[in-house]
Design a protein around this motif. Sequence first.
Motif: not given
Length: 329
Positions: A161-184
Amino acid sequence: MPRTVFNEEHEAFREMVRDFLTKEAAPHLQDWLAAKAVPRDFYRRLGELGILGIEVPEEYGGGAQSGHHFGAVLAEEVARAGVTVGTAMTHTNIILPYLLHFATEEQKRRWVPGCVSGDLMLAIAMTEPGTGSDLAGIQTSAKLSEDGTHYVLNGAKTFITGGTQCDLVLVVCRTSPAPAENRRKGLSILVVDTASAGFAVGRSLHKIGLHASDTAELSFSDVKVPVENLLGEEGEAFTCLTANLPRERLVIAVQAAAAADAAVRFAREYTQDRQVFGKTVSSFQNTKFVLAECATEVEAARLLAYEALERDARGELTADYAAMAKLFC
């Protein structure tokens, strides 16, 4: 039903919003629907009126109001007029709280005033082409540079939502591998300037409704994001994403109840005008039955939404009550 949850200040705001929408939104609605977005200048007009920063502290240019009552008034008046304010309510009610709650003081001073004025419009990018509600399965990744000055972001997002007009986008991304006990674990939020090299807007998506609320595909190809643009703690994005859930559910409940109320009113007015077999449609017994049932459901929805609104203002809105209000509305 009397709107006892609103005071004189809220009602004065209502009159201002109603007049504004009549003059500056309704005449342009069809053009905005065809364009799949409202003009950027319209967001700046909302900013000038203080609508984008109602709950933002004064030091960042906001109105310093607590609770969602003013936001609820705006939702009701937009629905009543049958118009749109584009992605303004998502910007203000859903995304801006992430900056208010989790940004550093330096980040707030850098971004929030522009969000209040409408010069900086926000989007949040979670959903991916192969990942729907399972956010733990996000594939978009960001790798910290060897000198530790920036992340290199790669991936794709969709239904933004707002992707075509936004100036800043908060991007959820993976910065490290997920441990097996907690994928989040291992997910982070990076605030990406859409002027960055490697950022691209893909298709503007067609939808069955909300046509003037632009929705797009986004891609990131080796986008350099300064470490100063990390929102919250690295690897702890889920903490941010879940913290605002009760308010987000409240916002959706209020907007849904307002839309339902307006829809029933539009239907009632139509049946009073439409003639069939020499009589108005509203005079037929079945029409009365159906409209009465709809009006009853709307009344129940508004009661749930207003109770959630009051609980939120008192700091007592729980995730489960907000979910019930959202579900029913």
